[in-house]
Write a protein that holds these residues in place. Structure first.
Motif, short mmCIF file in Angstrom:
data_model
loop_
_atom_site.label_atom_id
_atom_site.label_comp_id
_atom_site.label_asym_id
_atom_site.label_seq_id
_atom_site.Cartn_x
_atom_site.Cartn_y
_atom_site.Cartn_z
N THR A 1 -37.44 -8.92 19.38
CA THR A 1 -36.72 -9.02 20.64
C THR A 1 -37.56 -9.68 21.73
O THR A 1 -37.04 -10.43 22.56
CB THR A 1 -36.29 -7.61 21.10
N GLU B 1 -38.79 -4.63 18.38
CA GLU B 1 -39.16 -5.19 19.68
C GLU B 1 -40.13 -6.36 19.56
O GLU B 1 -40.25 -7.15 20.48
CB GLU B 1 -39.76 -4.09 20.57
N SER C 1 -32.66 -9.37 27.80
CA SER C 1 -33.24 -10.69 27.67
C SER C 1 -32.92 -11.56 28.88
O SER C 1 -33.76 -12.35 29.33
CB SER C 1 -32.74 -11.37 26.39
N TYR D 1 -26.27 -9.64 19.22
CA TYR D 1 -27.41 -8.77 18.97
C TYR D 1 -27.20 -7.38 19.55
O TYR D 1 -27.59 -6.38 18.96
CB TYR D 1 -28.66 -9.40 19.58
#
Length: 439
Positions: free
Chosen positions: A52, A49, A273, A77
């Motif tokens: 990310t 993360e 995202s 991803y």
């Protein structure tokens, strides 16, 4: 709160998943394997993360990728692991006791990809690195979830997956915070984030190798939950697991309906995202604060994972699963409104985290009810593959729609699709009496 003593679990009857524990009896505890895997996932999620949290901004702002290009990478991803999940599940089942080692291979591959991001500065090499990273995730996910499922009794699977996801999400909560602090404290912030991420991931692999036991029921591993004599006898005579047998699980109504619903709903699940980018554009969030947006989702997930897992065990996992998509639908609707109040990001991120808490582990608990033990890893991989492929398609479609018609039109189309798929899924996920499935 959770006692690591798997011996407290009682054998499941034919209606084990639906039967509440007897009055006056101590509540079944979470197995040590679940807690050990939760620790591994916590550490690993701090690493993943971190990446990310900064990746969308790094790609869109730092490297200047278009929404379509980012949609392609986001699809890779989140969806590339679908190509190897069946292989990971099959290897774990076929080996008889390789769940831990296949999972360890996956964790190791993902860890080695983190420093490679330091060398990738264009679409093609970044896409290749992310594809390899997701290959590692694909290898480890089904064996890990199979270990959790096999270490739990049917009536406590929702809670066990909830505990694991809560620990996993604690790492997801810490990861963006660490990334944020690194970005503020260093000059070459992105390079520092990728380096620290690799170091943390390596620690996670080490903890897995040292502290996670092998597969339940396998020599050297913890004892599996007791089953009836007939089921045990059939398990001993179970044929060697094959990919054909794993795909043949789709002939089972319980497995087929869960897989279809996971695929349908995944087709309208916008990547995380994109949600954060939409929030940033709606509210004008400065770039330096962008890495903190995932904290809201992670915090809600962390707080709700265990309560919703226990609720799923009590009222029906399919109800909680569909309610989670209702929360996601509400979050999309809020992003489409003209409301720009200060409570908007909190509401959207709370609903977003609630969606994951009600669906991620609950889906695996639902799928476990219909899969025999000798094909548990492969069976869960079948469900995960359908969902991952659908989300891959959604990321590509959403990125293309954003590039062609704008973010609002793309989100409106996804919201309408999600509402339609949720309505169709209600027909598939009707409540049925839980049954213990033997090989």
């Amino acid at each position: 709160m959770y006692v690591a003593d798997s011996r407290a679990s009682t054998p499941a009857s034919a209606e084990g998943a639906a039967r509440p524990p007897r009055a006056g009896r101590r509540r079944a505890a979470v197995a040590p394997t679940v807690l050990a895997l939760g620790t591994v996932s916590l550490i690993t999620d701090v690493s993943s993360e971190m990446v990310t949290a900064v990746l969308p901004l790094y790609l869109v702002t730092g490297l200047g990728l278009s929404p379509l290009g980012f949609g392609l990478l986001d699809g890779i991803y989140n969806g590339f692991s679908a190509l190897v999940r069946l292989a990971g599940g099959h290897l774990a089942d076929r080996g008889g006791g390789r769940h831990k080692w296949v999972a360890g291979l996956g964790y190791g591959i993902s860890a080695l990809c983190k420093p490679l991001l330091l060398l990738a500065h264009s679409l093609t090499p970044i896409g290749l690195v992310l594809a390899v990273d997701r290959t590692g995730k694909g290898l480890r996910t089904a064996p890990r979830d199979a270990l959790i499922s096999l270490s739990s009794t049917p009536e406590t699977r929702g809670r066990s997956f909830g505990v694991h996801r809560a620990m996993d999400t604690a790492g997801a909560l810490l990861g963006p915070l660490v990334a944020f602090l690194i970005l503020r404290a260093t000059v070459d912030g992105y390079d520092a984030v990728f380096t620290v991420s690799f170091c943390v991931a390596a620690v996670g692999v080490l903890v897995l190798m040292l502290f996670v036991p092998g597969a339940p029921g396998v020599s050297g591993g913890p004892a599996a939950p007791a089953v009836g004599k007939t089921g045990a006898a059939r398990d001993e005579a179970a044929p060697r697991p094959t990919l054909r047998a794993a795909l043949g699980l789709l002939r089972r109504r319980d497995v087929r309906r869960v897989t279809v619903c996971a695929l349908l709903l995944g087709l309208a699940t916008v990547g995380d995202s994109f949600v954060y980018l939409l929030l940033q554009r709606r509210l004008g969030v400065p770039d330096r604060w962008f890495a903190l947006l995932p904290l809201g989702t992670a915090a809600a997930f962390l707080l709700l994972a265990v309560p919703l897992g226990r609720l799923a065990d009590r009222v029906g996992r399919w109800r909680v699963f569909l309610a989670g998509h209702g929360a996601l639908l509400t979050a999309y609707a809020l992003l489409l409104t003209a409301w720009h109040g200060p409570a908007l990001p909190y509401a959207v991120l709370l609903l977003h985290g609630g969606f994951y808490a009600a669906t991620d582990g609950v889906l695996m608990a639902v799928a476990s009810d219909g899969v025999p033990e000798h094909l548990r890893s492969s069976g869960l991989a079948v469900v995960q593959t359908g969902q991952a492929l659908a989300r891959f398609a959604c990321s590509l479609g959403f990125g293309a729609a954003w590039s062609l018609w704008g973010d609002r039109t793309a989100l409106l189309a996804s919201t309408a699709t999600l509402a339609l798929c949720a309505a169709v899924s209600v027909g598939f996920l009707r409540p049925t009496t839980a049954r213990k499935v033997s090989a």
